[in-house]
Motif scaffolding. Structure first.
Motif, mmCIF file in Angstrom:
data_model
loop_
_atom_site.group_PDB
_atom_site.id
_atom_site.type_symbol
_atom_site.label_atom_id
_atom_site.label_comp_id
_atom_site.label_asym_id
_atom_site.label_seq_id
_atom_site.Cartn_x
_atom_site.Cartn_y
_atom_site.Cartn_z
ATOM 1 N N ALA A 45 8.909 7.087 8.725
ATOM 2 C CA ALA A 45 7.698 6.477 8.163
ATOM 3 C C ALA A 45 7.021 7.421 7.173
ATOM 4 O O ALA A 45 6.478 6.987 6.163
ATOM 5 N N GLY A 46 7.079 8.722 7.478
ATOM 6 C CA GLY A 46 6.421 9.699 6.605
ATOM 7 C C GLY A 46 6.983 9.667 5.198
ATOM 8 O O GLY A 46 6.236 9.694 4.213
ATOM 9 N N ILE A 47 8.290 9.590 5.092
ATOM 10 C CA ILE A 47 8.926 9.570 3.773
ATOM 11 C C ILE A 47 8.568 8.284 3.035
ATOM 12 O O ILE A 47 8.207 8.300 1.867
ATOM 13 N N PHE A 48 8.602 7.174 3.765
ATOM 14 C CA PHE A 48 8.254 5.900 3.129
ATOM 15 C C PHE A 48 6.811 5.929 2.619
ATOM 16 O O PHE A 48 6.525 5.545 1.486
ATOM 17 N N LEU A 49 5.893 6.399 3.466
ATOM 18 C CA LEU A 49 4.485 6.405 3.062
ATOM 19 C C LEU A 49 4.259 7.351 1.888
ATOM 20 O O LEU A 49 3.416 7.102 1.026
ATOM 21 N N ALA A 50 5.035 8.425 1.812
ATOM 22 C CA ALA A 50 4.931 9.326 0.661
ATOM 23 C C ALA A 50 5.399 8.599 -0.596
ATOM 24 O O ALA A 50 4.807 8.724 -1.664
ATOM 25 N N GLN A 51 6.458 7.803 -0.461
ATOM 26 C CA GLN A 51 6.980 7.070 -1.621
ATOM 27 C C GLN A 51 5.955 6.093 -2.194
ATOM 28 O O GLN A 51 5.890 5.895 -3.393
ATOM 29 N N ILE A 52 5.178 5.495 -1.302
ATOM 30 C CA ILE A 52 4.203 4.536 -1.832
ATOM 31 C C ILE A 52 2.891 5.223 -2.221
ATOM 32 O O ILE A 52 1.903 4.576 -2.533
ATOM 33 N N GLY A 53 2.877 6.540 -2.169
ATOM 34 C CA GLY A 53 1.714 7.276 -2.686
ATOM 35 C C GLY A 53 0.638 7.559 -1.671
ATOM 36 O O GLY A 53 -0.476 7.896 -2.034
ATOM 37 N N VAL A 54 0.945 7.419 -0.379
ATOM 38 C CA VAL A 54 -0.066 7.728 0.627
ATOM 39 C C VAL A 54 0.396 8.875 1.540
ATOM 40 O O VAL A 54 0.123 8.884 2.727
ATOM 41 N N ALA A 55 1.069 9.864 0.935
ATOM 42 C CA ALA A 55 1.591 10.997 1.708
ATOM 43 C C ALA A 55 0.491 11.682 2.510
ATOM 44 O O ALA A 55 0.710 12.117 3.638
ATOM 45 N N SER A 56 -0.723 11.738 1.927
ATOM 46 C CA SER A 56 -1.789 12.483 2.604
ATOM 47 C C SER A 56 -2.185 11.854 3.932
ATOM 48 O O SER A 56 -2.690 12.538 4.805
ATOM 49 N N VAL A 57 -1.961 10.552 4.093
ATOM 50 C CA VAL A 57 -2.343 9.960 5.375
ATOM 51 C C VAL A 57 -1.436 10.458 6.496
ATOM 52 O O VAL A 57 -1.793 10.398 7.659
ATOM 53 N N VAL A 58 -0.255 10.932 6.137
ATOM 54 C CA VAL A 58 0.664 11.453 7.147
ATOM 55 C C VAL A 58 0.626 12.981 7.202
ATOM 56 O O VAL A 58 0.624 13.579 8.268
ATOM 57 N N ASN A 59 0.609 13.591 6.035
ATOM 58 C CA ASN A 59 0.708 15.051 6.005
ATOM 59 C C ASN A 59 -0.641 15.749 6.085
ATOM 60 O O ASN A 59 -0.700 16.965 6.177
ATOM 61 N N GLY A 60 -1.705 14.976 6.020
ATOM 62 C CA GLY A 60 -3.025 15.583 6.083
ATOM 63 C C GLY A 60 -3.669 15.603 4.714
ATOM 64 O O GLY A 60 -3.003 15.743 3.709
ATOM 65 N N HIS A 61 -4.983 15.460 4.730
ATOM 66 C CA HIS A 61 -5.743 15.507 3.484
ATOM 67 C C HIS A 61 -6.136 16.953 3.217
ATOM 68 O O HIS A 61 -5.790 17.844 3.972
#
Ligand code: ZN
Length: 462
Positions: free
Chosen positions: A351-367
């Motif tokens: 899920a982390g990779i997918f969310l990064a692809q759609i431009g919301v990496a920070s929601v998974v990796n931290g702001h």
């Protein structure tokens, strides 16, 4: 950034060696190599010893202490190192929890006493009329209690907001507030200035690229899924945990933690809590109020207080519009997106990779740190008000540190920055905002949590 890359690389190298040898050895990570700790000093034992969470830093005559401010680095006395300071300690591990710092650099731009910031109100203030009328009152904001007195400078008018945003908000909850003040001994803030602003715009809570998140069932397998739609196209499917009682427990707990003003946003946010099949110890909040809790997180945590803190932290990311703030600064979602539709039966592996692809990496990796700290402050305040033991929040960082055997990990809530800086921040925040409070009688666990763990059964944790 540079320091972190250095540390991540050396740790990764060390980790690979240990993994190949078939042992996860903590000491292997701490050879004679130099190491950097970036965290808040949590206590001072004596003139020779500092603590950062559970790690002892033994100061010697060889330890150089520097203070860094806007004009550069200047020598400082070791005696001036105090709890609450954000430091970078460079040195070597002598033992599991014993660190020899050759050099300690203090970030002097972080003032421990003076507090300022901006936040959206998460509740309707009880003293709204006193605040507007220039009288004394209190305001719960940004994980603090702000005390206003007659000398507090205020720019607080609904009419001005109406002039700026075109319409007068029906309530104050969800409005923006800018503040500055001084922290008192008792943890409350003596407010010097306060300024009311309009709520975030409805678009700020939208998913990027017109994506929508829809609960569904995979047509081939019948598996319950969370689908990401773009128009009529399905661009991704995440597998939901197929244990109804666990889904219901997490939803119920999440709903119970929503702040009273969560309905005041310009776009009504429907908070939805989903347990997704993913072994990493993580949770994520999408800007539209969709919260993802991984099975790995549920498997790793010890009690309901920890889960309540994670959910409260994630809820704050949504209500404080952190995704939008991140985008403004990094232009993350302006990346064009063309994803093909997917066939039934295809699931997102990570899920982390997918969310990064759609431009919301920070929601998974931290702001950014400032936003993570805000979510942590609000998360602590929320769990305290709901009767939970807030010490379980830094204990969650401790659990992750001991599980991974290192001070940093490759990704995730665990590295929603790194666990040491978060654990130390949470400890400091509890000490300075709630001095002298005793939580021995506060709730850690409930029969419902233990039942959930039973129903969940053993899960893969990565
Ligand atoms: Zn976070």
């Amino acid at each position: 950034m540079h320091n972190r890359d250095w540390r991540t690389k050396s740790l990764l190298a060390a980790f690979l060696v240990c993994a190949c040898a078939g042992i996860f050895c903590v000491s292997g990570l701490r050879s004679a190599t130099k190491f950097k700790l970036h965290a808040y000093i949590t206590s001072r034992v004596d003139d020779r010893t500092l603590m950062i969470l559970d790690d002892r830093l033994d100061l010697t005559d060889a330890t150089r202490v520097l203070g860094r401010d806007a004009s550069g680095e200047h020598p400082m006395k070791a005696a001036d190192l105090t709890p609450g300071m954000l430091v970078e300690a460079e040195g070597m591990w002598l033992d599991k929890h014993k660190f020899f710092p050759e050099k300690i650099t203090v970030d002097l731009q972080q003032d421990d006493k003076r507090v300022h910031g901006t936040a959206y109100l998460q509740e309707e203030p009880e003293d709204a009329s006193q605040i507007a009328g220039g009288q004394s009152g209190e305001l719960k904001l940004d994980g603090y209690w702000l005390d206003l007195n007659t000398s507090t400078k205020r720019n607080w008018s609904m009419e001005k907001i109406a002039a700026k945003s075109g319409k007068e908000p029906e309530q104050l909850a969800a409005c923006h507030v800018k503040y500055s003040g001084v922290r008192r001994q008792d943890g409350r803030i003596d407010t010097q200035e306060i300024e009311l602003g309009p709520p975030a715009s409805p678009d700020d809570y939208k998913m990027p690229h017109d994506l929508s998140v829809v609960r569904g069932k995979d047509s081939l397998t019948g598996i319950n899924v969370l689908e990401f739609h773009q128009g009529k196209k399905i661009v991704a499917r995440l597998k939901l945990l197929d244990v109804r009682s666990v889904q219901e427990y997490v939803s119920h707990l999440g709903d119970s933690l929503l702040p009273a003003g969560a309905q005041g946003t310009s776009r009504p946010i429907e908070f939805r809590f989903f347990v997704v099949e993913d072994p990493s110890i993580n949770a994520a909040a999408l800007p539209d109020g969709t919260l993802l809790v991984n099975t790995g997180l549920l498997g790793a945590i010890d009690n309901e207080a920890q889960l309540a803190f994670v959910l409260s932290h994630e809820i704050s990311h949504v209500l404080q519009v952190h995704y939008r703030r991140e985008v403004e600064e990094t232009r993350a979602s302006r990346v064009g997106l063309t994803i093909a539709g997917i066939a039934a039966g295809v699931f997102v592996g990570d899920a982390g990779i997918f969310l990064a692809q759609i431009g919301v990496a920070s929601v998974v990796n931290g702001h950014q740190r400032e936003l993570e700290n805000q979510a942590d402050r609000l998360g602590l305040q929320n769990v305290i008000e709901h009767g939970y033991d807030p010490r379980e929040a830094p204990n969650l960082s401790r659990m992750i540190i001991s599980r991974y055997g290192s001070r940093t990990t490759s990704k995730l809530w665990s590295n929603h920055d790194d666990s040491l800086i978060r654990g130390s921040f949470l400890t400091i925040q509890l000490a300075r905002a709630y001095p002298g409070q005793n939580w021995d009688k506060a709730r850690k666990n409930t029969p419902a949590f233990l039942q959930m763990k039973d129903d969940l059964g053993p899960v893969k944790i990565m």
